[in-house]
Write a protein that holds these residues in place. Structure first.
Motif, PDB file in Angstrom:
ATOM      1  N   ASN A  18       1.083  -6.817  -8.101  1.00  0.00           N
ATOM      2  CA  ASN A  18      -0.251  -7.325  -7.774  1.00  0.00           C
ATOM      3  C   ASN A  18      -0.380  -7.644  -6.286  1.00  0.00           C
ATOM      4  O   ASN A  18      -1.452  -7.477  -5.703  1.00  0.00           O
ATOM      5  N   LYS A  19       0.699  -8.106  -5.668  1.00  0.00           N
ATOM      6  CA  LYS A  19       0.680  -8.356  -4.226  1.00  0.00           C
ATOM      7  C   LYS A  19       0.718  -7.059  -3.435  1.00  0.00           C
ATOM      8  O   LYS A  19       0.103  -6.947  -2.381  1.00  0.00           O
ATOM      9  N   ASP A  51     -10.093  -3.754  -3.165  1.00  0.00           N
ATOM     10  CA  ASP A  51     -10.009  -3.191  -1.819  1.00  0.00           C
ATOM     11  C   ASP A  51     -11.293  -2.402  -1.578  1.00  0.00           C
ATOM     12  O   ASP A  51     -11.595  -1.468  -2.333  1.00  0.00           O
ATOM     13  N   LYS A  77      -3.263  -4.357  -4.187  1.00  0.00           N
ATOM     14  CA  LYS A  77      -4.307  -5.358  -4.419  1.00  0.00           C
ATOM     15  C   LYS A  77      -5.569  -4.758  -5.045  1.00  0.00           C
ATOM     16  O   LYS A  77      -5.912  -3.608  -4.810  1.00  0.00           O
TER      17      LYS A  77
END
Length: 140
Positions: free
Chosen positions: A69-70, A76, A73
């Motif tokens: 998830n990091k 966007d 993302k």
């Protein structure tokens, strides 16, 4: 040489990383007829994936979800493919990174996974629905 193939539909799961080893083994019991061979598991979707990793500590799966998830993302503004929501394109990217199939040796009629290894369904959508797998095993 013997070849076995089985389709498996997995129940819908929430987004995250889920161990499905038992479901795969239950779906293709003919593996016990093979002393030596290969088992390939293929997922027929572009927004979920498969991988093999730690099967004992559930925090590993939590950390996988956090990392992806990091790294990929949602929301966007540069994504053009967002017809199915903010998790749509990120799910495709995560699936491309992890892959759509895994291959496991068969030894003495069993999947030759390591002591701490399990097969993961990597569900990248908030509501991915049921997932279809094709399991193929071959050997002697």
């Amino acid at each position: 040489m013997k070849i076995f193939q089985q389709a498996l539909t997995l129940r819908e799961r929430r987004r995250g990383f889920h161990i499905i080893t038992d479901e795969i083994e239950d779906a293709i019991p003919q593996i016990d007829e093979l002393d030596t061979g290969i088992c390939q598991v293929f997922i027929q979707h572009t927004s979920a994936s498969l991988t093999i990793n730690e099967n004992a500590d559930p925090t590993v799966r939590v950390d996988f979800e956090m990392f992806f998830n990091k790294t990929v993302k949602e929301n966007d503004p540069n994504y053009e493919h967002d017809y199915e929501g903010s998790d749509d394109m990120p799910a495709h990217l995560k699936a491309a990174i992890l892959g759509s199939s895994i291959t496991i040796p068969i030894r003495n009629g069993r999947l030759a996974l390591g002591t701490w290894q399990g097969i993961y369904l990597c569900e990248h959508r908030n509501r991915g629905g049921q997932r279809r797998l094709i399991i193929t095993a071959w050997g002697e």
